[in-house]
Motif scaffolding. Structure first.
Motif, PDB file in Angstrom:
ATOM      1  N   UNK A   1       0.849  -1.200   0.000  1.00  0.00           N
ATOM      2  CA  UNK A   1       0.000   0.000   0.000  1.00  0.00           C
ATOM      3  C   UNK A   1       0.882   1.246   0.000  1.00  0.00           C
ATOM      4  N   UNK A   2       0.613   2.158  -0.919  1.00  0.00           N
ATOM      5  CA  UNK A   2       1.370   3.412  -0.954  1.00  0.00           C
ATOM      6  C   UNK A   2       0.957   4.294   0.217  1.00  0.00           C
ATOM      7  N   UNK A   3       1.817   5.244   0.537  1.00  0.00           N
ATOM      8  CA  UNK A   3       1.504   6.183   1.620  1.00  0.00           C
ATOM      9  C   UNK A   3       0.232   6.972   1.298  1.00  0.00           C
ATOM     10  N   UNK A   4       0.082   7.400   0.053  1.00  0.00           N
ATOM     11  CA  UNK A   4      -1.111   8.167  -0.333  1.00  0.00           C
ATOM     12  C   UNK A   4      -2.367   7.314  -0.194  1.00  0.00           C
TER      13      UNK A   4
ATOM     14  N   UNK B   1      -9.990  -4.021  12.915  1.00  0.00           N
ATOM     15  CA  UNK B   1     -10.712  -4.934  13.794  1.00  0.00           C
ATOM     16  C   UNK B   1      -9.749  -5.948  14.405  1.00  0.00           C
ATOM     17  N   UNK B   2     -10.198  -6.589  15.454  1.00  0.00           N
ATOM     18  CA  UNK B   2      -9.411  -7.639  16.115  1.00  0.00           C
ATOM     19  C   UNK B   2      -9.027  -8.719  15.105  1.00  0.00           C
ATOM     20  N   UNK B   3      -9.985  -9.167  14.288  1.00  0.00           N
ATOM     21  CA  UNK B   3      -9.722 -10.227  13.321  1.00  0.00           C
ATOM     22  C   UNK B   3      -8.651  -9.815  12.309  1.00  0.00           C
ATOM     23  N   UNK B   4      -8.701  -8.575  11.839  1.00  0.00           N
ATOM     24  CA  UNK B   4      -7.687  -8.105  10.895  1.00  0.00           C
ATOM     25  C   UNK B   4      -6.315  -8.090  11.563  1.00  0.00           C
ATOM     26  N   UNK B   5      -6.278  -7.640  12.801  1.00  0.00           N
ATOM     27  CA  UNK B   5      -5.016  -7.583  13.537  1.00  0.00           C
ATOM     28  C   UNK B   5      -4.435  -8.987  13.716  1.00  0.00           C
ATOM     29  N   UNK B   6      -5.266  -9.945  14.088  1.00  0.00           N
ATOM     30  CA  UNK B   6      -4.808 -11.324  14.263  1.00  0.00           C
ATOM     31  C   UNK B   6      -4.337 -11.898  12.930  1.00  0.00           C
ATOM     32  N   UNK B   7      -5.142 -11.712  11.866  1.00  0.00           N
ATOM     33  CA  UNK B   7      -4.777 -12.210  10.532  1.00  0.00           C
ATOM     34  C   UNK B   7      -3.476 -11.594  10.022  1.00  0.00           C
ATOM     35  N   UNK B   8      -3.151 -10.409  10.505  1.00  0.00           N
ATOM     36  CA  UNK B   8      -1.944  -9.698  10.060  1.00  0.00           C
ATOM     37  C   UNK B   8      -0.709 -10.077  10.849  1.00  0.00           C
ATOM     38  N   UNK B   9      -0.861 -10.924  11.831  1.00  0.00           N
ATOM     39  CA  UNK B   9       0.296 -11.379  12.592  1.00  0.00           C
ATOM     40  C   UNK B   9       0.455 -10.758  13.962  1.00  0.00           C
TER      41      UNK B   9
ATOM     42  N   UNK C   1      -2.126  -3.026   8.288  1.00  0.00           N
ATOM     43  CA  UNK C   1      -2.813  -3.027   6.989  1.00  0.00           C
ATOM     44  C   UNK C   1      -1.897  -3.540   5.881  1.00  0.00           C
ATOM     45  N   UNK C   2      -0.630  -3.152   5.923  1.00  0.00           N
ATOM     46  CA  UNK C   2       0.324  -3.634   4.920  1.00  0.00           C
ATOM     47  C   UNK C   2       0.396  -5.158   4.949  1.00  0.00           C
ATOM     48  N   UNK C   3       0.509  -5.713   6.136  1.00  0.00           N
ATOM     49  CA  UNK C   3       0.585  -7.162   6.300  1.00  0.00           C
ATOM     50  C   UNK C   3      -0.705  -7.835   5.844  1.00  0.00           C
ATOM     51  N   UNK C   4      -1.823  -7.216   6.159  1.00  0.00           N
ATOM     52  CA  UNK C   4      -3.136  -7.753   5.772  1.00  0.00           C
ATOM     53  C   UNK C   4      -3.277  -7.801   4.248  1.00  0.00           C
TER      54      UNK C   4
ATOM     55  N   UNK D   1     -11.258  -1.542  -0.756  1.00  0.00           N
ATOM     56  CA  UNK D   1     -12.405  -2.457  -0.741  1.00  0.00           C
ATOM     57  C   UNK D   1     -12.155  -3.637   0.189  1.00  0.00           C
ATOM     58  N   UNK D   2     -10.954  -4.186   0.142  1.00  0.00           N
ATOM     59  CA  UNK D   2     -10.615  -5.327   0.996  1.00  0.00           C
ATOM     60  C   UNK D   2     -10.678  -4.927   2.468  1.00  0.00           C
ATOM     61  N   UNK D   3     -10.135  -3.772   2.785  1.00  0.00           N
ATOM     62  CA  UNK D   3     -10.129  -3.350   4.182  1.00  0.00           C
ATOM     63  C   UNK D   3     -11.549  -3.120   4.699  1.00  0.00           C
ATOM     64  N   UNK D   4     -12.367  -2.473   3.914  1.00  0.00           N
ATOM     65  CA  UNK D   4     -13.717  -2.135   4.383  1.00  0.00           C
ATOM     66  C   UNK D   4     -14.684  -3.316   4.288  1.00  0.00           C
ATOM     67  N   UNK D   5     -14.612  -4.049   3.188  1.00  0.00           N
ATOM     68  CA  UNK D   5     -15.595  -5.101   2.909  1.00  0.00           C
ATOM     69  C   UNK D   5     -15.127  -6.499   3.313  1.00  0.00           C
ATOM     70  N   UNK D   6     -13.816  -6.652   3.504  1.00  0.00           N
ATOM     71  CA  UNK D   6     -13.260  -7.964   3.797  1.00  0.00           C
ATOM     72  C   UNK D   6     -12.762  -8.621   2.521  1.00  0.00           C
TER      73      UNK D   6
END
Length: 159
Positions: free
Chosen positions: A28-31, A60-68, A97-100, A121-126
């Motif tokens: 993911x770019x900084x922008x 979310x907790x799930x995103x954080x766990x999935x990201x390591x 988010x980068x890891x996700x 879209x992935x971040x908001x919708x899964x």
């Protein structure tokens, strides 16, 4: 193929007393991160957690766990507060988010490339629902931010 450069950095985790090094991709770019933040929270860092989604990126907790289970320096991924500490820290949250996206990144809008729109879209919708329509308010703020960034980038290149 990613349209952005992939940057690597090293993240350390302590697991069972062992220091483990892991490379995390940064697609993911900084922008793009700025536009995600703008659309999700207005980049308002004072709102800590809303309905289980925390920080400027509403992780979310799930995103954080999935990201390591990334953590802020000095924190353990096993403490009760490690999720909220990371999600409310802009750097740890961005790395999450980068890891996700390194794990779940995909072409959600069938334009044959993986880019910022897909990550939003992935971040908001899964990752398993990213082809669905995004909510109007989120999508309009997100797209306007991306358009403005592209316009500003073109102006800088032409000057």
């Amino acid at each position: 193929m990613h349209s952005t450069h992939i940057v690597y950095f090293v993240v350390g985790l302590t697991l069972g007393g062992l220091w483990v090094q892991a490379e995390v991709q940064k697609p993911i770019t900084e922008q793009c991160l700025v536009c995600m933040c703008e659309a999700l929270s207005g980049c308002n860092a004072t709102a800590v957690c809303v309905n289980g989604a925390c920080g400027i990126f509403r992780i979310t907790w799930d995103q954080w766990v999935d990201s390591g289970r990334l953590t802020i320096p000095g924190d353990s991924p096993l403490t009760d507060s490690s999720f909220t500490n990371c999600a409310n820290d802009p750097y740890c949250a961005a790395d999450t988010l980068q890891s996700y996206m390194a794990k779940y990144g995909q072409d959600c809008n069938d334009d044959e490339r993986e880019d910022c729109y897909d990550y939003g879209a992935i971040h908001y919708m899964g990752p398993f629902n990213c082809k669905a329509d995004m909510p109007y308010t989120y999508e309009s703020i997100f797209k306007r931010c991306l358009r403005n960034a592209m316009r500003d980038d073109k102006r800088q290149k032409s000057s």
